[in-house]
Design a protein around this motif. Sequence first.
Motif, short mmCIF file in Angstrom:
data_model
loop_
_atom_site.label_atom_id
_atom_site.label_comp_id
_atom_site.label_asym_id
_atom_site.label_seq_id
_atom_site.Cartn_x
_atom_site.Cartn_y
_atom_site.Cartn_z
N UNK A 13 -3.79 -2.77 1.66
CA UNK A 13 -2.45 -2.86 2.23
C UNK A 13 -1.41 -3.01 1.12
N UNK A 14 -0.21 -2.51 1.36
CA UNK A 14 0.87 -2.70 0.38
C UNK A 14 1.44 -4.12 0.46
N UNK A 15 1.03 -4.89 1.46
CA UNK A 15 1.32 -6.33 1.52
C UNK A 15 -0.02 -7.06 1.55
N UNK B 95 1.62 -3.14 -11.78
CA UNK B 95 0.36 -2.41 -11.62
C UNK B 95 0.19 -1.95 -10.18
N UNK B 96 -0.42 -0.79 -10.02
CA UNK B 96 -0.58 -0.19 -8.69
C UNK B 96 -1.65 -0.92 -7.89
N UNK B 97 -1.41 -1.00 -6.59
CA UNK B 97 -2.39 -1.56 -5.66
C UNK B 97 -3.29 -0.45 -5.11
N UNK B 98 -4.50 -0.81 -4.77
CA UNK B 98 -5.36 0.08 -4.00
C UNK B 98 -4.80 0.13 -2.58
N UNK B 99 -4.49 1.33 -2.07
CA UNK B 99 -3.83 1.46 -0.78
C UNK B 99 -4.62 2.37 0.15
N UNK C 55 -0.43 4.90 2.54
CA UNK C 55 0.72 4.07 2.21
C UNK C 55 1.13 4.33 0.76
N UNK C 56 2.41 4.12 0.47
CA UNK C 56 2.89 4.35 -0.89
C UNK C 56 3.16 3.02 -1.58
N UNK D 36 2.63 3.81 9.50
CA UNK D 36 3.14 3.76 8.13
C UNK D 36 2.70 4.98 7.31
N UNK D 37 1.99 5.92 7.93
CA UNK D 37 1.45 7.04 7.16
C UNK D 37 2.54 8.02 6.78
#
Length: 748
Positions: free
Chosen positions: A61-63, A449-453, A457-458, A582-583
């Motif tokens: 999740x982005x959160x 740093x990028x999250x695994x999503x 999600x962006x 959210x896609x």
Amino acid sequence: MDGNEHEKRIGTGYPTTQLAKAFATSTGHEDADTRQRADERLHRWESVLRGMLNGVLTIGSRTPVAGRPAWVTPEVVRGGFATGKAMAGGPLLPHETALADRTGRPAQRRALFAHHLTEAGLADLVASLRAGTYLVDVPEEAALPVVAWLLGAGDREVALALLDEIGPYADRLRFAPVPRDVPAPDPAVVWRETAGEVRANLARRRPDERIEAMREALTVWNPFADRLLALWLDTVVDGRVAVRFDDRWRDRATTLLDHYERLATVHRRCGKHRRKKENLAILRAAVQDMVYGAGLTPRSRGLLQHAVDSMLRRRGRPGSPEHTALRTRQAVTGTAPTHHAFARLVGDRLADLSPDVGITDVAARTAPVRAGEQGAPAGAAVPEPIRRVVARGRAGTVEELVAAGVVPSAEVLARLVPRIAAAVTGAAYPDETLRVLVAATHHAFGNRRSLLLRNLEHQVRFDELPWVRAIAGHRHTTDGTRDDAGAALRRLGQLTLDSFPATVLPNPMVRQLAGLAREAGLGLPWVEELAADIFEGTFSGKFLTAAKVAGELLAGTLYERYYGIDYAALARIDDVDRRGRHAAATSPAFDALCLARAGTGGRCSVAANGMVIEQAQILTTHNLATLVTVGVSPAAGWPDLARRTFATAATLTARIQHNPRPLPTVKDTAYAWRQMLFHLSMPGVDPTAAVGLLWDDLDRQPPYVRDRLGPALDGLGHVVAGGGFGPDGTAGSGRRLLGWAVGRHWLG
């Protein structure tokens, strides 16, 4: 991939594996610093697992952290896993503690937050903004300076709304910057490591135990062995040792044995003197037998004679010219300053530099030793390994760093880009103070740093930060700022293309280029590299758009024929729809096209996912066509770039031999091959002549590389001559080179 399989792939397996690796290193590595760093990784992975198991963390999740908005900068470990920690959280930093002491406030974040909103606190923020004497390490630290600026600009309502949004987190996050003595440097100047990081790396260099043992042997035990040899030579008659003893011999022998005990207590690195078969040990044991024992036995006398004769044959008699010359050379070697000593010396030279910027005078800091410096004789040159450590802190333009060899990969280049992109983003704000603050914030955000999503999600975007939204009304994009953004986009695109032509654009670079394109008003698609182990079977809509951009450039070219693409048919796909709340927009037809081209039959595995993703990369050219569309072209021309890329493919192929895990290298080889196909398909390139040159280059490669890449080049030549591949990707002895395969790959 079905839901259960996807949950399995982003479950606890990967974190558990990383935890086990960190534990093994933290408990078993011989280097203390390495153990400490591994222990820190261990605690981070423990946090990941604990959060996943107790429901605090939602990976994908982005959160990812319960109760925390997306804009909070998370601590992210390898693989895109959030640990639950906020980068702007944790214990008070030294400057916060100092502020609490100075103002008499409790040493609590909320109390410091309140202080910044007092008349005195706001005045301090405004003063630091005007002077530029602040450092934004994480984006949150720009929030209160934005509040101060808004109040000064008369935007009280917007400032209060911002405070309402960030206020609930004032007890756990830093919202004020780090004070600094001098303004930030020119944003055009970048560096790979700061002076502080270079100093820390130098300080971590420990003495090499093997080198120290050798130095001890040369400076301590060899001279002591000479003294023992001289003692026994005084007993020689007609070549036989231990025949004649004078009255002083026992006293001299006792003194040497006492000296040995002192040396052995202090100098413990070299163990040669303790090995019974070594000449030094034999001589010492014989002295001990004569002084404290019953004398020499026939066996010990024979060993002693052999040892003395051997030492004389090898080095000569102590005091002789040849022996003296040898020991002089050894003494020079044994007393020469070590890399450890040079590391401390050069570290001391960096002590006067600001620790949070790069090093502008690397040559001066690594110059030969000056008179009066400790650790090495005057005039001694700093060793190359130490010079390389310091070079990583070189400050200059990104072009200068690439030319100096400080930037070894596109991934490292991507870490330098945020400063350049930040300056472009800040340029849209007319107020100078706000422009600098926005640039500093954007730079800090670029290091997020990028999250695994999941679910397409962006990642959080810069304009989602509440304090950036708060100043949106003060942003004024002009033709000039758009032109500057476009110029920066082309500059960085060309630099990447010229410097690393065989490498796909890393995701951090893709995000920076996409941001610059938005600043320039260019509505072009930029696609990221996707992870095969968490791929959900669908691509966001921008992949179809990127493929259409590629088709406009590559229709009818060698690239289209080699990969068997029908760009005309692809251009007619327009069935974009929406999936999930959210896609992002997706194209089922594009998904189906990639799946059909991969030929996996719908199988679910990492390799099958990789094959599908690779087809999307082929269709889109993974941003190469987009770069050309915005005006990027190589300085030396496309044919030169193609030959350089082929050379990289050959180098990678050589690494496949005897490689127990060849598939990652096979994949990189195929990626380089695809880049080369693109370069060969550009206007002005004669494919027939180019392939001839590639055959010449292949003939100069080792036999293994020739055998492996020969079929791929055969296949390319067949397509250039007007042929094509069969459904199985072969054409006679030629083969189409792709990177992913289910089962064993023909290349490795």
